[in-house]
Scaffold this motif. Structure first.
Motif, PDB file in Angstrom:
ATOM      1  N   THR A  22      -3.971  -4.300   3.537  1.00 53.36           N
ATOM      2  CA  THR A  22      -2.577  -3.849   3.626  1.00 53.36           C
ATOM      3  C   THR A  22      -1.790  -4.064   2.340  1.00 53.36           C
ATOM      4  O   THR A  22      -0.644  -3.675   2.256  1.00 53.36           O
ATOM      5  CB  THR A  22      -1.849  -4.594   4.758  1.00 53.36           C
ATOM      6  N   ASP A  23      -2.418  -4.710   1.348  1.00 52.72           N
ATOM      7  CA  ASP A  23      -1.727  -5.084   0.112  1.00 52.72           C
ATOM      8  C   ASP A  23      -0.491  -5.917   0.438  1.00 52.72           C
ATOM      9  O   ASP A  23       0.600  -5.691  -0.076  1.00 52.72           O
ATOM     10  CB  ASP A  23      -1.356  -3.843  -0.696  1.00 52.72           C
ATOM     11  N   LYS A  41       1.624  -1.308   1.402  1.00 56.43           N
ATOM     12  CA  LYS A  41       1.138   0.068   1.480  1.00 56.43           C
ATOM     13  C   LYS A  41       1.865   0.802   2.594  1.00 56.43           C
ATOM     14  O   LYS A  41       2.364   0.199   3.538  1.00 56.43           O
ATOM     15  CB  LYS A  41      -0.365   0.092   1.750  1.00 56.43           C
ATOM     16  N   LYS A  42       1.910   2.129   2.507  1.00 56.05           N
ATOM     17  CA  LYS A  42       2.548   2.919   3.556  1.00 56.05           C
ATOM     18  C   LYS A  42       1.708   2.857   4.827  1.00 56.05           C
ATOM     19  O   LYS A  42       0.492   2.997   4.791  1.00 56.05           O
ATOM     20  CB  LYS A  42       2.716   4.368   3.104  1.00 56.05           C
ATOM     21  N   HIS A  45      -0.894   5.447   5.745  1.00 54.35           N
ATOM     22  CA  HIS A  45      -2.117   5.476   4.941  1.00 54.35           C
ATOM     23  C   HIS A  45      -3.156   4.468   5.409  1.00 54.35           C
ATOM     24  O   HIS A  45      -4.339   4.634   5.109  1.00 54.35           O
ATOM     25  CB  HIS A  45      -1.796   5.211   3.470  1.00 54.35           C
TER      26      HIS A  45
END
Length: 88
Positions: A22-23, A41-42, A45
């Motif tokens: 997920t960063d 992250k979005k 995505h």
């Protein structure tokens, strides 16, 4: 968006894997069995990958808007077929 993950098998390796997936900028414990990931992250995505990971690891998960806490939510109960009638 925050990802909240709960389960009694959320070992440090699982947390690290989810943080990388997920960063996540920040990962914080909610209690002994739940963690909040500040996702960078979005969601659209990575949603499918997060679902696969959590399903394979037998973890419950939910996307929660930033600033919301689990204490902000109430309890909603329905019967087995998800209907709600006045007498319930």
């Amino acid at each position: 968006m925050n990802l909240v993950v709960q389960g009694n098998r959320l070992a440090s390796t699982a947390r690290q894997s989810l943080a990388k997936l997920t960063d996540a900028g920040n990962v914080e414990p909610i209690d002994d069995y739940a963690w909040r990931f500040d996702v960078k992250k979005k969601r659209e995505h990575i949603a499918a990958e997060v679902a696969r990971f959590c399903t394979a690891a037998a973890l419950d998960w939910a996307w929660i808007p930033k600033g919301r806490r689990l204490n902000d939510f109430g309890l909603f109960i329905t019967d087995m077929d998800s209907t709600l009638i006045n007498i319930e």
